[in-house]
Design a protein around this motif. Structure first.
Motif, mmCIF file in Angstrom:
data_model
loop_
_atom_site.group_PDB
_atom_site.id
_atom_site.type_symbol
_atom_site.label_atom_id
_atom_site.label_comp_id
_atom_site.label_asym_id
_atom_site.label_seq_id
_atom_site.Cartn_x
_atom_site.Cartn_y
_atom_site.Cartn_z
ATOM 1 N N ARG A 1 91.943 66.188 20.615
ATOM 2 C CA ARG A 1 91.522 64.833 20.269
ATOM 3 C C ARG A 1 90.627 64.246 21.347
ATOM 4 N N LYS A 2 90.992 64.477 22.607
ATOM 5 C CA LYS A 2 90.172 63.971 23.718
ATOM 6 C C LYS A 2 88.797 64.629 23.718
ATOM 7 N N ILE A 3 88.762 65.924 23.445
ATOM 8 C CA ILE A 3 87.483 66.642 23.391
ATOM 9 C C ILE A 3 86.634 66.108 22.240
ATOM 10 N N ALA A 4 87.256 65.878 21.086
ATOM 11 C CA ALA A 4 86.539 65.352 19.925
ATOM 12 C C ALA A 4 85.976 63.967 20.217
ATOM 13 N N GLN A 5 86.757 63.120 20.880
ATOM 14 C CA GLN A 5 86.293 61.776 21.221
ATOM 15 C C GLN A 5 85.151 61.837 22.222
ATOM 16 N N ALA A 6 85.272 62.724 23.202
ATOM 17 C CA ALA A 6 84.212 62.871 24.196
ATOM 18 C C ALA A 6 82.926 63.369 23.538
ATOM 19 N N THR A 7 83.052 64.297 22.611
ATOM 20 C CA THR A 7 81.890 64.806 21.881
ATOM 21 C C THR A 7 81.251 63.698 21.057
ATOM 22 N N LYS A 8 82.081 62.891 20.414
ATOM 23 C CA LYS A 8 81.583 61.770 19.618
ATOM 24 C C LYS A 8 80.853 60.759 20.502
ATOM 25 N N ASP A 9 81.439 60.441 21.660
ATOM 26 C CA ASP A 9 80.810 59.508 22.592
ATOM 27 C C ASP A 9 79.492 60.059 23.116
#
Length: 124
Positions: free
Chosen positions: A24-32
């Motif tokens: 989830r953290k990786i997905a959020q970082a990718t989105k950001d």
């Protein structure tokens, strides 16, 4: 034996939960990161804003409003110089920033032109 099996399942569940949090953290970082790249793509980077191009652009808008070109040339050069200096001091400037600055500076001279630049790119 039963206790150790329960403990192993509990540890496995914790590991799965931890992995899910990491994903989830990786997905959020990718989105950001994608959002930041999108914003950067809209920016005009490291280019000089030409005073003569601004003059041409503002005069074209003045002509479309029916403003006399001789009258407009007087204040358009002043506004173009101010906006060009303002834009060249910054590392990143978007077209919307430039239009907003033109609107702010030209409002002293012509309210109709200021309105056009303030609402440029919007359906009015």
């Amino acid at each position: 034996m039963f206790v150790s099996k329960a403990k192993a399942l509990k540890n496995k569940a914790k590991a799965i939960q931890k992995k899910a949090q990491t994903e989830r953290k990786i997905a959020q970082a990718t989105k950001d990161l994608a959002k930041a790249e999108k914003i950067k793509a809209r920016a005009i980077r490291n280019i000089a804003v030409s005073e003569s191009e601004l003059v041409k652009d503002i005069l074209r808008e003045a002509k479309s409003l029916g403003i006399e070109q001789d009258e407009a040339k007087i204040y358009v050069k002043i506004v173009a110089r101010k906006v060009s200096d303002w834009a060249n001091e910054r590392t990143e400037v978007t077209r919307r920033d430039i239009d907003g600055q033109i609107s702010k500076d030209i409002s002293k001279y012509n309210a109709d032109l200021a309105f056009i630049y303030k609402n440029r790119g919007k359906i009015i």
